[in-house]
Design a protein around this motif. Structure first.
Motif, mmCIF file in Angstrom:
data_model
loop_
_atom_site.group_PDB
_atom_site.id
_atom_site.type_symbol
_atom_site.label_atom_id
_atom_site.label_comp_id
_atom_site.label_asym_id
_atom_site.label_seq_id
_atom_site.Cartn_x
_atom_site.Cartn_y
_atom_site.Cartn_z
ATOM 1 N N ASP A 28 11.666 9.972 -0.328
ATOM 2 C CA ASP A 28 10.893 11.089 0.218
ATOM 3 C C ASP A 28 9.801 10.492 1.096
ATOM 4 N N ASP A 29 8.809 11.267 1.473
ATOM 5 C CA ASP A 29 7.769 10.773 2.378
ATOM 6 C C ASP A 29 6.905 9.671 1.772
ATOM 7 N N GLU A 30 6.883 9.585 0.441
ATOM 8 C CA GLU A 30 6.001 8.627 -0.219
ATOM 9 C C GLU A 30 6.722 7.452 -0.871
ATOM 10 N N VAL A 31 8.030 7.608 -1.137
ATOM 11 C CA VAL A 31 8.758 6.617 -1.937
ATOM 12 C C VAL A 31 9.973 6.085 -1.182
ATOM 13 N N ARG A 50 5.116 -0.483 3.705
ATOM 14 C CA ARG A 50 3.708 -0.170 3.974
ATOM 15 C C ARG A 50 3.536 0.302 5.414
ATOM 16 N N SER A 64 4.319 3.765 6.023
ATOM 17 C CA SER A 64 3.442 4.677 5.272
ATOM 18 C C SER A 64 3.981 5.103 3.904
ATOM 19 N N TYR A 65 4.889 4.325 3.323
ATOM 20 C CA TYR A 65 5.323 4.618 1.958
ATOM 21 C C TYR A 65 4.231 4.164 1.002
ATOM 22 N N GLN A 66 4.077 4.899 -0.090
ATOM 23 C CA GLN A 66 3.043 4.583 -1.072
ATOM 24 C C GLN A 66 3.588 3.861 -2.295
ATOM 25 N N ARG A 67 4.912 3.987 -2.520
ATOM 26 C CA ARG A 67 5.547 3.322 -3.666
ATOM 27 C C ARG A 67 6.887 2.771 -3.241
ATOM 28 N N ARG A 75 3.059 0.094 -6.526
ATOM 29 C CA ARG A 75 2.260 0.918 -5.623
ATOM 30 C C ARG A 75 1.845 0.049 -4.447
ATOM 31 N N SER A 88 -2.485 0.448 1.390
ATOM 32 C CA SER A 88 -2.374 0.635 2.847
ATOM 33 C C SER A 88 -3.039 -0.493 3.601
#
Length: 153
Positions: A55-58, A88, A91-94, A150, A153
């Motif tokens: 998804d947008d974060e993972v 990174r 813009s992935y966070q995980r 995690r 940034s």
């Protein structure tokens, strides 16, 4: 030894991908939706990894493999760091990944690189490969351990 990482979109190195995954059919379930990177030394492929957006974060590290004759030389750690850098930048966070519960060396490798376990997928390998039993170091693969890191940034 100068290691170069390049993104590829064809001519996938199945010989390397099969080091970390059991079948071509299994690899093909994620390969074409993934960003695939190859590690080269003097233009010779020595490693590969695949990043699959969840998804947008993972993003999930679906496959990471080093040619057997090049293992234990820091290439895997370098590729893992590159995968994290790429994630990174996007813009992935995980970053997450799964490995067999009996893969003690693999789990130790990821934990040394600051990954932590967050889930276990019970009977994953039994359900994904119902027509064949898969063994690693004489132990039948059953459960998949999920690890995460995690990303700062």
């Amino acid at each position: 030894m100068k290691l170069k990482i390049e993104k590829i979109e064809s001519d996938y190195p199945y010989d390397l991908l099969l080091i970390a995954d059991e079948t071509v059919e299994g690899i093909n379930t994620y390969l074409f939706d993934s960003q695939v990177y190859i590690a080269l030394i003097e233009e010779n492929p020595v490693g590969v990894f695949c990043l699959l957006p969840i998804d947008d974060e993972v993003v999930e590290l679906m496959n990471i493999a080093v040619a057997e004759d090049m293992q234990n030389k820091g290439i895997g750690s370098h590729m893992l760091s590159e995968a994290e850098r790429i994630a990174r930048e996007q813009s992935y966070q995980r970053i997450i990944l799964g490995t067999a519960d009996c893969g003690v060396n693999q789990i130790r490798f990821y934990e040394k690189n600051s990954y932590s376990q967050y889930d276990v997928k019970k009977n994953y390998f039994l359900e994904k490969y119902p027509d064949e039993s898969i063994f690693e170091d004489g132990i039948q693969l059953k459960d998949m351990v999920m690890l995460e890191k995690r990303l700062e940034s």
